[in-house]
Design an enzyme around this catalytic site. Structure first.
Site: not given
Ligand code: B16
Ligand code: MG
Length: 218
Positions: A8, A10, A45, A48, A117, A169
């Protein structure tokens, strides 16, 4: 046997989770929704779109499609402004060492991030060259906790799901990895990641050598 490592982005490799939180906080303020860091844990996770729906749930609100589109665009503009200057210093402690060591194995390294992104972030932070494949929010139709993103990662790497190890995370990401039939190491706090096989607070606590120990009896 582990034959592929899936990461992952972020909150696992880079410290961008705080910027997603700050951007959602601004949107929440505008909508008059009290939004705490604990509420934000539920957004981690998620895509958006699902994040906005979760935020609206927190506030007990519903809005039309047009307003939702505008808020999603606004959230992304705020987020992109916050990460405009992002560079190597955003890479979390221990990450580069672990990636370098795993890169020396014969196993492919795949990035699997819900973020649209993600490519921008790995380019700016100098992580791009570590990965054999990248799956991001543009390539999937069913976001985490659906396993699609990780199954796509395994398919691109040419490795069976049961031989993949995911680093995550977020609770939604751990659920996605386990639903894909993969092994999963949580990075962060134990409680939200309790469905992971093992949890480490960060990559400074982890080394490729302990993988064998951890999975010897699994
Ligand atoms: P974007 P990950 C996720 O990335 C973030 O955890 C989550 O907070 C964000 O909403 C999601 O990406 C979508 O990001 O708005 O940039 O497309 O943790 O899966 O790497
Ligand atoms: Mg994450």
């Amino acid at each position: 046997m582990i034959q592929c490592f899936i990461f992952d982005l972020d909150g696992v490799l880079v410290n961008t989770s705080i910027y997603h939180f700050r951007a959602w906080q601004k949107i929440a303020l505008q909508l008059n929704i009290p939004f705490t860091e604990a509420d934000n844990e539920r957004l981690k996770g998620l895509s958006r779109e699902d994040s906005l729906q979760t935020l609206l749930q927190v506030g007990g609100m519903s809005i039309g499609q047009e307003e939702a589109e505008a808020l999603l665009n606004q959230k992304n503009r705020i987020y992109l402004d916050l990460i405009a200057q992002i560079d190597e210093s955003a890479v979390l402690p221990g990450v580069r060492i672990v990636l370098s060591r795993l890169k020396q194995s014969a196993c492919p390294l795949v990035l699997a991030s819900s973020s649209k992104n993600a490519k921008f972030v790995i380019q700016k932070t100098g992580l791009e060259d570590f990965f054999n494949e990248v799956v991001d929010g543009h390539q999937i139709s069913k976001p985490k906790p659906n396993p699609e993103i990780f199954l796509t990662a395994a398919f691109l790497a040419g490795v069976q799901a049961k031989n993949c190890l995911v680093f995550e995370d977020a609770a939604a990401g751990v659920k996605a990895a386990k639903s894909a039939g993969m092994r999963c190491i949580g990075i962060g706090e134990k409680e939200p990641l309790k469905e992971a096989d093992f949890v480490f607070s960060d990559f400074t606590r982890f080394s490729p050598e302990i993988l064998f120990e951890l999975y010897r009896s699994v």
